[in-house]
Design an enzyme around this catalytic site. Structure first.
Site, short mmCIF file in Angstrom:
data_model
loop_
_atom_site.label_atom_id
_atom_site.label_comp_id
_atom_site.label_asym_id
_atom_site.label_seq_id
_atom_site.Cartn_x
_atom_site.Cartn_y
_atom_site.Cartn_z
N ARG A 143 0.68 -1.20 -0.06
CA ARG A 143 0.08 -0.01 -0.14
C ARG A 143 0.79 1.05 0.09
NH1 ARG A 143 -2.14 -3.74 -0.99
NH2 ARG A 143 -4.19 -4.61 -0.45
N SER A 200 -11.49 -0.20 2.84
CA SER A 200 -10.64 -0.52 4.09
C SER A 200 -10.28 0.65 4.47
CB SER A 200 -9.59 -1.51 3.79
OG SER A 200 -9.97 -2.64 3.33
N GLU A 233 -5.82 4.09 5.99
CA GLU A 233 -5.30 4.13 4.51
C GLU A 233 -6.04 5.38 3.55
OE1 GLU A 233 -6.20 1.14 0.64
OE2 GLU A 233 -6.05 0.34 2.91
#
Length: 390
Positions: free
Chosen positions: A199, A278, A382
């Site tokens: 990520r 998420s 995130e």
């Protein structure tokens, strides 16, 4: 990394630079990208909430929608030259914008371009990602089929190194064409220079420097079959073993069903999808950190409890943010206010229809504090926050 003119056409590649010398200068004139912005759409005091999947956030002082690479570069240069704060918006699926809005220029990147030559794919940054995935499946090409249903634009995928169900874009991206705000040139960044990790990428590490224009991928022609299925949940749903291949359409449809069951496919009528997917990344722990975490799990849940643990590089272990959240007492549907945890997935924080950004952040902070108190791990958000922070 090499310089590239703003058109970034896949049909007009520049020769690679001398690896022992400096990058080759672009041949375009700065005036090309500094031209008037008359062709683009421009609004003032424009609502930003409708441009995000959270449907949250105040207005932008100025909102520009650009549909060509040159217009994107021109808008960025104009903001940089005037010292105006700049907010880049693609699909809006990874943004948490403060209730006060954005006192600057918000630039919506709405460029279009899907160029498929054999197994080579080049996407304009503004292309809708899930539509692009569908088109590659229709073309019989494997590599990104398990990334179906992910909201947002193609230009955002290398920034986050988007991944799901056993695939990450870093496995198929060959290069990223971006505008470098520091050198004021369009450049081509090879996969090896993108700095991809979980990520993360060089683009995320230096968010004020690069504006992604186009992304190139190398896919696989496997006679209509998918890439080997890596994710156990996907394999179970397909009735195969990990490592097996299945028809491309079956892989995509199965992933879409799995995502929909978790509220991870956009649906205007379903508030469980009014989210950023998420909200927290899965923690990656050192050996020392994992040992301490493991002890706290035993103390909190009993001697037989075992947390999820996955290899994450030498000396590191990844665990599950969803598991942490659930075991810390924040179960599906948690909350009584207008911002709550999804009823379908503990990793998604949702707007139930009348939430403010502050409502969302209050819930996020409660979850972070609870997980840290219980397990000693600090969750990291995130989505990108604009004008706010946890």
């Amino acid at each position: 990394m090499r310089h590239r003119p703003p058109t970034a056409s896949s049909a007009q590649r520049e020769p690679p630079p001398d690896r022992n010398g400096p990058p080759q200068a672009s041949t375009h004139s700065p005036s090309e990208a500094s031209r008037t912005l008359e062709p683009v759409q421009e609004r003032h005091h424009a609502p930003l909430a409708p441009l995000t999947t959270f449907r949250l956030g105040g207005p932008a002082a100025r909102l520009i929608t650009a549909t060509t690479d040159a217009d994107v570069i021109a808008a960025v240069r104009e903001a940089d030259d005037s010292g105006t704060p700049l907010l880049l918006i693609g699909g809006g699926s990874n943004l948490v914008i403060g209730d006060q809005g954005f006192d600057g220029t918000a630039l919506v990147i709405a460029t279009k371009g899907f160029e498929l030559t054999g197994t080579h794919l080049e996407l304009a940054a503004g292309e809708v990602w899930t539509d692009a995935v569908a088109r590659t499946v229709e073309a019989g090409l494997a590599g990104i089929e398990c990334l179906a249903g992910i909201p947002g634009s193609a230009g955002a995928t290398p920034i986050q190194n988007v991944g799901a169900y056993g695939q990450e874009v870093s496995a198929t991206i060959t290069e990223v064409i971006a505008y470098d705000r520091r050198t004021r040139e369009a450049v081509t960044v090879s996969n090896a220079d993108c700095g991809f990790t979980y990520r993360h990428s060089r683009f995320k590490a230096d968010p004020e420097r690069y504006v992604v224009l186009r992304v190139a991928f190398e896919l696989e022609d496997a006679d209509g079959l998918s890439a080997p299925i890596k994710y156990a949940e996907t394999a179970r749903a397909l009735g195969v073993e990990p490592g097996d291949r299945v028809p491309l359409a079956a892989a995509r449809e199965t992933v879409l069903k799995l995502r929909a069951g978790k509220g991870m496919v956009l649906d205007p009528e379903d508030h469980d999808t009014w989210s950023a997917g998420s909200f927290f990344t899965n923690p990656i722990l050192t050996e020392e950190q994992f040992t301490a975490f493991h002890a706290r799990v035993k103390a909190h849940l009993g001697d037989t409890a075992e947390p999820p643990a996955y290899p994450a590089g030498e000396g590191h272990t990844k665990t599950s943010a969803a598991w942490l959240i659930d075991r810390a007492g924040f179960t599906k549907g948690y909350g009584t206010g207008p911002a709550r945890i999804s009823t379908k997935h503990t990793l998604a924080l949702t707007n139930r229809g009348e939430a403010t950004t502050e409502d969302l952040l209050t819930l996020a902070r409660e979850v972070v504090a609870g997980v840290h108190e219980t397990f000693g791990i600090t969750l990291v958000n995130e989505p990108v926050t604009v004008g706010v922070s946890l």
